[in-house]
Design a protein around this motif. Sequence first.
Motif, mmCIF file in Angstrom:
data_model
loop_
_atom_site.group_PDB
_atom_site.id
_atom_site.type_symbol
_atom_site.label_atom_id
_atom_site.label_comp_id
_atom_site.label_asym_id
_atom_site.label_seq_id
_atom_site.Cartn_x
_atom_site.Cartn_y
_atom_site.Cartn_z
ATOM 1 N N TYR A 584 3.823 -8.178 -9.983
ATOM 2 C CA TYR A 584 2.856 -8.061 -9.736
ATOM 3 C C TYR A 584 2.290 -8.222 -11.357
ATOM 4 O O TYR A 584 1.839 -8.900 -11.855
ATOM 5 N N GLN A 588 1.332 -10.247 -14.210
ATOM 6 C CA GLN A 588 0.148 -10.283 -15.787
ATOM 7 C C GLN A 588 0.311 -10.403 -16.493
ATOM 8 O O GLN A 588 -0.802 -10.530 -17.693
ATOM 9 N N LEU A 611 -2.672 -14.860 -8.408
ATOM 10 C CA LEU A 611 -2.873 -13.878 -8.467
ATOM 11 C C LEU A 611 -3.789 -13.374 -7.502
ATOM 12 O O LEU A 611 -3.485 -11.726 -6.982
ATOM 13 N N TYR A 612 -5.089 -13.904 -7.664
ATOM 14 C CA TYR A 612 -6.041 -13.506 -6.357
ATOM 15 C C TYR A 612 -5.627 -13.434 -5.378
ATOM 16 O O TYR A 612 -5.705 -12.207 -4.584
ATOM 17 N N ARG A 615 -3.493 -10.366 -4.404
ATOM 18 C CA ARG A 615 -3.712 -8.790 -4.966
ATOM 19 C C ARG A 615 -3.807 -8.180 -3.831
ATOM 20 O O ARG A 615 -3.592 -6.890 -3.499
ATOM 21 N N TYR A 618 -1.188 -5.796 -3.741
ATOM 22 C CA TYR A 618 -0.809 -4.998 -5.097
ATOM 23 C C TYR A 618 -1.339 -3.700 -4.769
ATOM 24 O O TYR A 618 -1.898 -3.757 -3.781
ATOM 25 N N GLY A 621 -4.520 -2.584 -3.166
ATOM 26 C CA GLY A 621 -5.188 -3.440 -2.814
ATOM 27 C C GLY A 621 -4.700 -2.999 -0.343
ATOM 28 O O GLY A 621 -4.401 -2.065 -0.170
ATOM 29 N N ASP A 624 -1.264 -3.050 0.525
ATOM 30 C CA ASP A 624 -0.344 -2.787 -0.391
ATOM 31 C C ASP A 624 1.200 -1.726 -0.344
ATOM 32 O O ASP A 624 2.180 -1.823 -1.008
#
Length: 848
Positions: A584, A588, A611-612, A615, A618, A621, A624
């Motif tokens: 991720y 970015q 990416l949103y 998210r 990540y 999150g 995650d």
Amino acid sequence: MMTVLFIIAAVFLAAVLLQIKPPSDSGVDMEQVLPIWKVENDCILSKKGDVTVAFKVTLPEIFSLSSDEYDSLHHNWLKAIKVLPFGSVLHKQDWFIKSKYNPQYKDDNLIMQASDQFFNERPFLSHDCYLMITLKGPDRKPSSSALSTLLRKNIVPPELKDTKRMEKLLEVIGQFKRILSDGGLVHLEQLTEQEIVGSKAAPGILEKYLYLGGGQNGPELSEVSFKPEWKVGTKTCRLYSMADVEDLPGAVGPRIHYDPYSTDRTRFSVGFSTPVGLLLPTNHIYNQYMVIGDPAATYKRLEGKRRRLQSLSAYSRENAIGRDATQDFLNEAISEARTPIRAHFNVLCWTDEPSQVKEMQNLTASALAKMNIVPHQETDGAPQLWWAGIPGNAADLPENDTFESFAEPCSCFLNMETAYRSSNSPFGIRLGDRLTGVPLHVDISDEPMKGITQNRNKIVVGGSGSGKSMFMSAMLYQYLQQGAHCVVVDVGHSYQGLNKLVDGYYFTYSEEDPIRFNPFYLPPGEVLDTEKKESIKSLLVALWKQSDERYRRSEYVAISNALKSYYEFLENNTDLFPCFDSFYEFLQEHFVKELEADKVKDRDFDMANFLYVLRPFYRGGEFDYLLNARENLDVLNQPFVVIELDNIKDHAILFSIVTMITMELFISKMRKLKGIRKVIVIEEAWKAIAKSGMAEFMKYLYKTVRKYFGEAITVTQEIDDIISSPIIKEAIINNADCKIILDMKKFQNKFEAIQQVLGMTDKGRDLVLSINRANEKNRNYREVYIELGNQLMKVYRYEPSPQEYFAYTTEQTEKLKLQSYIEQYGSIEKALRVLAAEYYAQHKLLRA
């Protein structure tokens, strides 16, 4: 004098076979006593001109034949018997010897050692079946109790040197063997000279018979005496004959009902003579004789008898009845073209323990009564009948101990079944013989692929508490010990014990320890190949897009380029750990610049949206933890992986992602592990998997896995699901050639629907409904039905040792006890040994 002759004859034959010199001062010419002259060209030659060919017979296994198969087997015997020439004697001799199981191998493995210890010296009946076909000498007079060769001298007749006569016999024997073998249920293999007379290393059938040997220690030299009691060494003998028609049943058939395995809806069958076969738990020999008669001579003799009875019928009602019976016999013989037979059957049983003689007699009499036969113990005629039982001496059967009948009813008395046999395949699992539980090596995967099945897939069905989980754990453990890789998708934590035992990977979810994977990790030495790249791309697309959303080709290319660049970046930054978080961050910080350099527009690939949406997976999150695991990483090379879905089966996001990771994991194993058996087990989770859009994948899996040396196994207990689910019917049942069914008694009233969906025959239905109906008391086991390719159907025992039981149990209290012992003693192996010791101590106390 009779006893002396028996002892001398037996000692002399043993001397010949074992190369022991007989005593020179016996005062008796022993060559004139023994009926066997020599064995030449694998044929037994007697001193009365008889020639005998002997076979070792392989019969169908007990409890494995349907009613129609019994009828077919009976018909095959009839056809074979009818090719035998007049005057020949068919002598079938079935040996049943009490034996004890001795492990054939010693394994360092804890579970296999425990199983060997558990079954060590388990008693069972070993069975050997021999068939002797004798062509009588051309001038041989009928034998009787008073004219047995046991009591008179012999000279070798010249007919034995007639080669044409031998050729004629062998030609007939060839036809007999071919007819019987063509039925596919019986196999004959001719005995060699060494197997008949024996060697220093192993006894032959002659020596075994004379000393009632054939046990695990072989025969021993011993005296034979009939007065004051019949004994062979220390063995006390009894002989029960079936030769008087008044003692025989009024009607016979190839099979009888076996009540312990029958229900109010089904009738379970065994062979007519099975009660005096494997169902008689004592040392015994079942002798079956059929003397083929000459129809013309027989009819002439009986016609004369009928006329005599007719003339005397006015003086006695018995004469009138005898006349009518003879008339009926002649009418049936001529109208139905029956083959006349003189038959005799007897059971010779013995025991080494004098205290068990009474029980042995009761068991034998009870077995005969189950055949509707009045038990008749032979006393005066026992020596002559025993003498006629010597292989090759069947022609010396006393005629006055036979009864006249036809081949059709007489062949019903033939023993048609043998004990369970192990598979010849090197691969297999350990199951138990249904009668005694003695371990067997059973291959339900590889060996059936040679003409029985077309794939190795399996469906396992059983109600709650039927022992499915324990059986499956045992099967998978043995698969793992033979080099297989197993992936289990479970709901219910049934494989925790097995996982601890084999030190596998166990993926499950709890609030304190959420489920974790790492699809981005590459084990040392591996590179990003197309298989791995496609797997990760499919996962990323699934995370990004809804199931009803479509993605453009440009988006797919962009994700592919991102993965390629990410792994190149990892090669240059070896301190970076491969996981979703680092991927991720790479997107970015680095891949965004690549997109700008390539002037990729948002309509072609919306990086911000990508990416949103990703998210939550990540760092920081909601999910995650899911794709950033740092333990249990090398799933490709880990032989045992369990994915437990119980706590997430209703979670829309987690369940779908975990399901996809699981399927991709197995496909990776399936395609990359060359020459290694791959197994995927889908427990009750199949219902949730099908609902989450994976139905097509399951169809693909079941149709494809066989090409990669793999097998898919589905386990279920919900009978309504089997009946109603198109997934089960179309994807699983139609592509699973092995059906494994456990206790279904609670569903017997609606079993017809299950039978139809599973495509089972009536034979299979009867076997399934017989499961656990007559289990041996004081033994903890379950029975399991296994069907292969709708052809081979059999019920086995699964009887775990205490170590196996505690390792595989799903009872919560026992699982908690095992866990506490693991913590106390430091390992599961030590914990299981302590639990087993407690079990044996408690069991010994209860027995005391």
